[in-house]
Write an enzyme that holds these catalytic residues in place. Structure first.
Site, PDB file in Angstrom:
ATOM      1  N   GLU A 118       3.019   7.469  -6.590  1.00 37.47           N
ATOM      2  CA  GLU A 118       4.204   8.234  -6.967  1.00 37.47           C
ATOM      3  C   GLU A 118       3.869   9.727  -6.929  1.00 37.47           C
ATOM      4  O   GLU A 118       2.793  10.149  -7.343  1.00 37.47           O
ATOM      5  CB  GLU A 118       4.617   7.841  -8.385  1.00 37.47           C
ATOM      6  CG  GLU A 118       5.864   8.547  -8.895  1.00 37.47           C
ATOM      7  CD  GLU A 118       6.209   8.124 -10.317  1.00 37.47           C
ATOM      8  OE1 GLU A 118       7.401   7.985 -10.610  1.00 37.47           O
ATOM      9  OE2 GLU A 118       5.281   7.918 -11.131  1.00 37.47           O
ATOM     10  N   LYS A 166      13.649   3.940  -7.512  1.00 36.53           N
ATOM     11  CA  LYS A 166      13.204   3.575  -8.860  1.00 36.53           C
ATOM     12  C   LYS A 166      14.394   3.364  -9.788  1.00 36.53           C
ATOM     13  O   LYS A 166      15.268   4.220  -9.909  1.00 36.53           O
ATOM     14  CB  LYS A 166      12.305   4.691  -9.403  1.00 36.53           C
ATOM     15  CG  LYS A 166      11.677   4.422 -10.759  1.00 36.53           C
ATOM     16  CD  LYS A 166      10.781   5.603 -11.133  1.00 36.53           C
ATOM     17  CE  LYS A 166      10.116   5.430 -12.488  1.00 36.53           C
ATOM     18  NZ  LYS A 166       9.298   6.607 -12.836  1.00 36.53           N
ATOM     19  N   CYS A 168       6.001   2.940 -10.782  1.00 43.00           N
ATOM     20  CA  CYS A 168       5.538   3.438 -12.078  1.00 43.00           C
ATOM     21  C   CYS A 168       6.158   2.715 -13.287  1.00 43.00           C
ATOM     22  O   CYS A 168       5.758   1.614 -13.616  1.00 43.00           O
ATOM     23  CB  CYS A 168       5.752   4.950 -12.150  1.00 43.00           C
ATOM     24  SG  CYS A 168       4.713   5.770 -13.395  1.00 43.00           S
TER      25      CYS A 168
END
Length: 322
Positions: free
Chosen positions: A80, A155, A198
């Site tokens: 990321e 995300k 993440c």
């Protein structure tokens, strides 16, 4: 277990007489060639320290990709924020690009040149209504070895967390749009890869959904804070591997990005039994090479058929009906 770098071996080789040094170096190359021609595909999980300097970041990542390819990897995973990590909301937004911008163009060309698949996790992608709202997506992009973008996952779980006692204060939703949906696992040379980013790691529903749709490998490119990483990073990755019986590959940011932010590091590879098979440590950038043996996935699932033992969704919602 594969470790991130062979620094002790390098120092040892450098101390040898020239003839012996060259002989052992030749043997080392032979070992790497044997590894690269292994019938089991090799993935490279990278660890980097990006800053607001996009040009320097690309140069550093390019070196890692070239090294990974030279050492036999057919797919390389970047973390990321591989493009940059801004020092403020304003800087983060101003540096963002579209998928058609220079940054992704550089990576598609590099994938084509090196003939390698890329997982680029956490690209700052300008939103579809950028001109009006100046908001971005945190996008995980898969590029094939021909330089084509084959999948984009945005995300879906945003990191809005205040931990004053740990010195952590981030509100990702202030400038980021949550992704609308998951994307199907992508067939790659190492197997079917399910995409997260993440903070998605903390939501087992996501990993189980990807596993039900055929994922054999899960990937969570990340930039964990030092505090949350030390407490939760490894245990979460191992938990996701154990419950889905997938390989889990997690590229990571490490070290100090600027005066306001540092990352935990420890880019990890975990096998379907939950064993850590690669760790880049918490000190500096590097890569770890991992053989992705899908027979290990099949064997683990056959010997402990967790998914067959899972009850239907109605069972797990039965408490809400009482």
């Amino acid at each position: 277990m594969f470790r991130c770098n062979l620094l002790s071996s390098v120092k040892y080789l450098a101390s040898l007489p020239a003839l012996e040094y060259h002989h052992m170096l030749q043997n080392s190359y032979s070992f790497l060639c044997r590894m690269s021609t292994s019938p089991t595909p090799v993935a490279a999980v990278c660890q980097v320290t990006t800053t607001p300097d996009k040009e320097a970041n690309f140069s550093a990542c390019k070196q890692l990709l070239e090294e990974a390819r030279q050492r036999g990897a057919c797919m390389v995973f970047l973390p990321e924020g591989f493009d940059y990590i801004g020092s403020s909301r304003e800087e983060t937004l101003s540096l963002s690009e579209t998928l058609e911008g220079d940054t992704i163009s550089q990576y598609t060309q590099l994938a084509r040149k090196l003939e390698v698949w890329l997982s680029l996790g956490g690209f700052h992608e300008r939103g579809h209504d950028w001109e009006n709202d100046r908001r971005i997506y945190n996008s995980h992009i898969i590029i094939n070895n021909k330089g084509d973008i084959v999948s984009v996952y945005r995300k879906s779980h945003l990191f809005d967390v205040e931990l004053p006692e740990k010195g952590v204060s981030l509100k990702e939703s202030s400038f980021t749009i949550p992704g609308a949906s998951l994307v199907p696992p992508v067939q790659t040379p190492i197997g079917k890869v399910g995409l997260g980013v993440c903070y998605d790691l903390r939501f087992p529903e996501l990993s189980l959904a990807l596993q039900r749709h055929g994922a054999e490998i899960l990937t969570y490119p990340s930039a964990f804070t030092v505090a949350t990483g030390a407490a939760h990073w490894e245990v979460l990755l191992r938990a996701r591997a154990i419950e889905t019986q997938c390989f889990v590959l997690a590229a990571a940011q490490v070290g100090r990005h600027h005066e306001k932010r540092s990352s935990y590091g420890h880019a990890l590879a975990v096998d379907p039994w939950g064993e850590v098979v690669g760790d880049c440590g918490g000190a500096k950038p590097g890569i770890v090479l991992v053989e992705v043996d899908l027979e290990k996935v099949n064997r683990t699932r056959k010997n402990m058929p967790v998914q067959q033992h899972r009850r239907d969704s109605a069972f797990y919602h039965s408490l809400s009906q009482t």
